[in-house]
Design a protein around this motif. Structure first.
Motif, PDB file in Angstrom:
ATOM      1  N   ARG A  41       0.842  -1.192   0.000  1.00 51.57           N
ATOM      2  CA  ARG A  41       0.000   0.000   0.000  1.00 51.57           C
ATOM      3  C   ARG A  41       0.884   1.251   0.000  1.00 51.57           C
ATOM      4  NH1 ARG A  41      -4.199  -0.584   4.482  1.00 51.57           N
ATOM      5  NH2 ARG A  41      -5.066  -2.069   2.974  1.00 51.57           N
ATOM      6  N   GLY A  42       0.567   2.192  -0.899  1.00 47.59           N
ATOM      7  CA  GLY A  42       1.351   3.423  -1.009  1.00 47.59           C
ATOM      8  C   GLY A  42       2.502   3.340  -1.994  1.00 47.59           C
ATOM      9  N   ARG A  43       2.770   2.142  -2.517  1.00 45.56           N
ATOM     10  CA  ARG A  43       3.828   1.982  -3.528  1.00 45.56           C
ATOM     11  C   ARG A  43       3.223   2.101  -4.932  1.00 45.56           C
ATOM     12  NH1 ARG A  43       8.993   0.428  -1.882  1.00 45.56           N
ATOM     13  NH2 ARG A  43       9.039   0.248   0.389  1.00 45.56           N
ATOM     14  N   THR A  44       4.058   2.482  -5.898  1.00 51.31           N
ATOM     15  CA  THR A  44       3.602   2.639  -7.285  1.00 51.31           C
ATOM     16  C   THR A  44       4.409   1.741  -8.202  1.00 51.31           C
ATOM     17  OG1 THR A  44       2.951   4.943  -6.907  1.00 51.31           O
ATOM     18  CG2 THR A  44       3.281   4.259  -9.184  1.00 51.31           C
ATOM     19  N   VAL A  45       3.700   0.933  -8.976  1.00 48.07           N
ATOM     20  CA  VAL A  45       4.331   0.033  -9.948  1.00 48.07           C
ATOM     21  C   VAL A  45       3.923   0.486 -11.353  1.00 48.07           C
ATOM     22  CG1 VAL A  45       4.479  -2.336 -10.802  1.00 48.07           C
ATOM     23  CG2 VAL A  45       4.318  -1.904  -8.328  1.00 48.07           C
ATOM     24  N   VAL A  46       4.916   0.675 -12.225  1.00 50.44           N
ATOM     25  CA  VAL A  46       4.660   1.080 -13.599  1.00 50.44           C
ATOM     26  C   VAL A  46       4.926  -0.100 -14.523  1.00 50.44           C
ATOM     27  CG1 VAL A  46       5.337   2.599 -15.486  1.00 50.44           C
ATOM     28  CG2 VAL A  46       5.256   3.478 -13.150  1.00 50.44           C
ATOM     29  N   ASN A  47       3.954  -0.451 -15.333  1.00 48.60           N
ATOM     30  CA  ASN A  47       4.136  -1.459 -16.375  1.00 48.60           C
ATOM     31  C   ASN A  47       4.511  -0.751 -17.670  1.00 48.60           C
ATOM     32  OD1 ASN A  47       3.504  -3.728 -14.789  1.00 48.60           O
ATOM     33  ND2 ASN A  47       1.319  -3.379 -15.070  1.00 48.60           N
ATOM     34  N   LEU A  48       5.774  -0.858 -18.049  1.00 50.50           N
ATOM     35  CA  LEU A  48       6.326  -0.129 -19.189  1.00 50.50           C
ATOM     36  C   LEU A  48       6.525  -1.112 -20.350  1.00 50.50           C
ATOM     37  CD1 LEU A  48       7.498   2.648 -20.086  1.00 50.50           C
ATOM     38  CD2 LEU A  48       9.698   1.898 -19.186  1.00 50.50           C
ATOM     39  N   PHE A  49       5.514  -1.212 -21.206  1.00 47.02           N
ATOM     40  CA  PHE A  49       5.529  -2.239 -22.251  1.00 47.02           C
ATOM     41  C   PHE A  49       5.673  -1.606 -23.638  1.00 47.02           C
ATOM     42  CE2 PHE A  49       4.571  -4.842 -18.816  1.00 47.02           C
ATOM     43  CZ  PHE A  49       4.523  -6.176 -19.202  1.00 47.02           C
ATOM     44  N   PHE A  50       6.811  -1.901 -24.261  1.00 44.58           N
ATOM     45  CA  PHE A  50       7.090  -1.423 -25.612  1.00 44.58           C
ATOM     46  C   PHE A  50       6.719  -2.466 -26.663  1.00 44.58           C
ATOM     47  CE2 PHE A  50       9.798   0.945 -22.780  1.00 44.58           C
ATOM     48  CZ  PHE A  50       9.799   2.226 -23.301  1.00 44.58           C
ATOM     49  N   GLU A  51       6.378  -3.677 -26.214  1.00 46.21           N
ATOM     50  CA  GLU A  51       5.935  -4.750 -27.100  1.00 46.21           C
ATOM     51  C   GLU A  51       4.561  -5.222 -26.664  1.00 46.21           C
ATOM     52  OE1 GLU A  51       9.554  -7.337 -28.942  1.00 46.21           O
ATOM     53  OE2 GLU A  51       8.917  -7.869 -26.933  1.00 46.21           O
ATOM     54  N   ASP A  52       3.817  -5.794 -27.605  1.00 47.10           N
ATOM     55  CA  ASP A  52       2.497  -6.324 -27.281  1.00 47.10           C
ATOM     56  C   ASP A  52       2.607  -7.478 -26.290  1.00 47.10           C
ATOM     57  OD1 ASP A  52       1.405  -4.543 -29.058  1.00 47.10           O
ATOM     58  OD2 ASP A  52       1.313  -5.966 -30.725  1.00 47.10           O
ATOM     59  N   SER A  53       1.642  -7.557 -25.398  1.00 46.46           N
ATOM     60  CA  SER A  53       1.625  -8.633 -24.409  1.00 46.46           C
ATOM     61  C   SER A  53       0.220  -8.776 -23.855  1.00 46.46           C
ATOM     62  CB  SER A  53       2.600  -8.323 -23.266  1.00 46.46           C
ATOM     63  OG  SER A  53       2.432  -9.237 -22.206  1.00 46.46           O
ATOM     64  N   THR A  54      -0.153  -9.985 -23.521  1.00 42.33           N
ATOM     65  CA  THR A  54      -1.431 -10.224 -22.847  1.00 42.33           C
ATOM     66  C   THR A  54      -1.180 -10.792 -21.454  1.00 42.33           C
ATOM     67  OG1 THR A  54      -2.563 -10.650 -24.942  1.00 42.33           O
ATOM     68  CG2 THR A  54      -3.643 -11.442 -22.951  1.00 42.33           C
ATOM     69  N   ARG A  55      -0.647 -12.032 -21.395  1.00 41.71           N
ATOM     70  CA  ARG A  55      -0.479 -12.715 -20.109  1.00 41.71           C
ATOM     71  C   ARG A  55       0.451 -11.971 -19.166  1.00 41.71           C
ATOM     72  NH1 ARG A  55      -1.646 -16.144 -23.909  1.00 41.71           N
ATOM     73  NH2 ARG A  55       0.260 -15.515 -24.951  1.00 41.71           N
ATOM     74  N   THR A  56       1.614 -11.549 -19.660  1.00 43.66           N
ATOM     75  CA  THR A  56       2.601 -10.938 -18.765  1.00 43.66           C
ATOM     76  C   THR A  56       2.108  -9.599 -18.233  1.00 43.66           C
ATOM     77  OG1 THR A  56       4.387 -12.023 -19.993  1.00 43.66           O
ATOM     78  CG2 THR A  56       4.989 -10.173 -18.574  1.00 43.66           C
ATOM     79  N   ARG A  57       1.596  -8.746 -19.109  1.00 38.03           N
ATOM     80  CA  ARG A  57       1.139  -7.423 -18.655  1.00 38.03           C
ATOM     81  C   ARG A  57      -0.023  -7.543 -17.671  1.00 38.03           C
ATOM     82  NH1 ARG A  57      -2.891  -4.308 -19.898  1.00 38.03           N
ATOM     83  NH2 ARG A  57      -3.477  -5.505 -21.746  1.00 38.03           N
ATOM     84  N   ILE A  58      -1.003  -8.370 -17.996  1.00 40.04           N
ATOM     85  CA  ILE A  58      -2.178  -8.498 -17.122  1.00 40.04           C
ATOM     86  C   ILE A  58      -1.795  -9.122 -15.787  1.00 40.04           C
ATOM     87  CG2 ILE A  58      -4.381  -9.717 -16.854  1.00 40.04           C
ATOM     88  CD1 ILE A  58      -4.855  -9.281 -19.828  1.00 40.04           C
ATOM     89  N   SER A  59      -0.893 -10.120 -15.806  1.00 39.79           N
ATOM     90  CA  SER A  59      -0.538 -10.764 -14.547  1.00 39.79           C
ATOM     91  C   SER A  59       0.276  -9.839 -13.647  1.00 39.79           C
ATOM     92  CB  SER A  59       0.220 -12.069 -14.788  1.00 39.79           C
ATOM     93  OG  SER A  59       1.443 -11.841 -15.442  1.00 39.79           O
ATOM     94  N   PHE A  60       1.145  -8.982 -14.228  1.00 44.29           N
ATOM     95  CA  PHE A  60       1.861  -8.005 -13.406  1.00 44.29           C
ATOM     96  C   PHE A  60       0.886  -6.984 -12.821  1.00 44.29           C
ATOM     97  CE2 PHE A  60       6.155  -9.127 -15.056  1.00 44.29           C
ATOM     98  CZ  PHE A  60       6.832  -9.096 -13.852  1.00 44.29           C
ATOM     99  N   GLU A  61      -0.091  -6.568 -13.621  1.00 43.21           N
ATOM    100  CA  GLU A  61      -1.085  -5.620 -13.122  1.00 43.21           C
ATOM    101  C   GLU A  61      -1.910  -6.242 -12.000  1.00 43.21           C
ATOM    102  OE1 GLU A  61      -4.820  -2.850 -14.741  1.00 43.21           O
ATOM    103  OE2 GLU A  61      -3.668  -4.093 -16.138  1.00 43.21           O
ATOM    104  N   ALA A  62      -2.353  -7.475 -12.200  1.00 41.50           N
ATOM    105  CA  ALA A  62      -3.129  -8.160 -11.167  1.00 41.50           C
ATOM    106  C   ALA A  62      -2.297  -8.364  -9.907  1.00 41.50           C
ATOM    107  CB  ALA A  62      -3.623  -9.506 -11.689  1.00 41.50           C
ATOM    108  N   ALA A  63      -1.018  -8.728 -10.082  1.00 40.07           N
ATOM    109  CA  ALA A  63      -0.148  -8.957  -8.929  1.00 40.07           C
ATOM    110  C   ALA A  63       0.019  -7.688  -8.098  1.00 40.07           C
ATOM    111  CB  ALA A  63       1.213  -9.456  -9.412  1.00 40.07           C
ATOM    112  N   ALA A  64       0.296  -6.567  -8.768  1.00 43.42           N
ATOM    113  CA  ALA A  64       0.483  -5.302  -8.046  1.00 43.42           C
ATOM    114  C   ALA A  64      -0.794  -4.874  -7.333  1.00 43.42           C
ATOM    115  CB  ALA A  64       0.949  -4.221  -9.010  1.00 43.42           C
ATOM    116  N   LYS A  65      -1.931  -5.022  -7.991  1.00 44.22           N
ATOM    117  CA  LYS A  65      -3.198  -4.604  -7.388  1.00 44.22           C
ATOM    118  C   LYS A  65      -3.574  -5.488  -6.203  1.00 44.22           C
ATOM    119  CE  LYS A  65      -5.213  -2.198 -11.341  1.00 44.22           C
ATOM    120  NZ  LYS A  65      -6.296  -2.167 -12.360  1.00 44.22           N
TER     121      LYS A  65
END
Length: 317
Positions: A41-65
């Protein structure tokens, strides 16, 4: 763990096992009504994706949330990169926004390493795939899946089959699985094995049928046509005949052996629908385990000074 996770080689056996055991604790969240912990709580995670992705981007977002962190999703399409902004200026912008961790996927091998050691950002950097180089969190989730099915990986035999030349997943798995005590065999046509593979510490083979009967896990890789600029095999049919996994070949595997794939799968080429939909295929489980592993990585990088289970107990009260 170190400050950054850029390569599977960054992980000692102790580090890797700590991630796996922490992921096992995080996995218990999936069975709870409220799938959140207050750990970040109070930390900020940035997903910086220069390539297309589904599983990796969504799972990092879900993990951080699920760890209660604030998440900023950045996609190259529609950003100032289309106007010519450099990686450095993008990084400085993120630094100004107060990012605590930057998860980077980039088409250029070495980009996350450059970001981590350039002095542009003070945040932790996690490599979510860079070119044909590495993808360490994919290797961790693959190892976690094997660990849950096979127990200790000491002495286990893992076959990685297909387009090794263009696969960042293959390189990271080869490094991490050896760290955890497994024996790795790369199976591919000679044109799809990288130069210098003999320095990886793994065995290589051109004969899939000879490797299957002694494998505890078989990981199929997608042929990455988007990275190819030449003909690496005669035809798709010929490739599938020599290196595709079908029901007959799966029957040659030991009864306890599992079939894996990092995704996305091309059914009918490297794997048939019969195998992909079988009980021995762990593809869907790998996706679920990816969230747990990425929760563990973010937790350990950004403040895992106490066991994750303590946060679980706090949240349940």
């Amino acid at each position: 763990m170190k400050r950054h996770l850029l390569s599977a080689a960054d992980l000692s056996r102790e580090d890797a096992e700590q991630v796996l055991t922490t992921a096992e604790e995080m996995r218990s969240l999936a069975n709870r009504p409220i799938k959140k912990l207050p750990a970040l709580r109070g930390r900020t995670v940035v997903n910086l994706f220069f390539e297309d992705s589904t599983r990796t981007r969504i799972s990092f977002e879900a993990a951080a949330k699920r760890l209660s962190a604030d998440v900023i999703n950045f996609a190259a399409k529609g950003s100032s990169l289309s106007k010519g902004e450099s990686l450095k200026d993008t990084a400085l912008t993120l630094e100004a926004m107060g990012a605590d961790a930057v998860v980077v996927r980039h088409g250029a091998s070495g980009a996350p390493h450059r970001l981590a050691h350039s002095g542009w950002v003070r945040s932790s950097v996690v490599n979510a795939g860079d070119g044909t180089h590495e993808h360490p969190t994919q290797a961790l989730l693959d190892a976690f899946t094997m660990w849950r099915h096979l127990g200790s990986l000491d002495g286990r035999r893992v076959a990685i089959v297909g387009d090794v030349l263009h696969s960042r997943v293959a390189r990271s798995n080869a490094l991490l699985l050896q760290t955890l005590g497994a024996e790795v065999t790369l199976v591919a046509p000679p044109t799809l094995l990288p130069v210098g593979v003999e320095t990886w510490g793994v065995e290589t083979s051109y004969d899939l049928d000879g490797v299957l009967p002694k494998s505890d896990a078989v990981m199929m890789l997608r042929v990455q046509r988007e990275r190819m600029n030449a003909a690496f095999f005669p035809t798709e049919r010929e490739y599938s005949r020599r290196y595709g996994l079908d029901g007959d070949r799966m029957a040659k595997m030991p009864e306890h052996a599992i079939v894996m794939h990092p995704g996305p799968m091309v059914r009918g080429m490297e794997i048939t629908a019969e195998v992909a939909d079988s009980d021995r295929c762990t593809v869907v489980e790998q996706v679920a385990n990816g969230v747990s592993i990425r929760m563990a990585v973010l937790y350990l990088l950004l403040g895992g000074n106490e066991p994750a289970v303590s946060h679980t107990r706090i949240e349940e009260k």
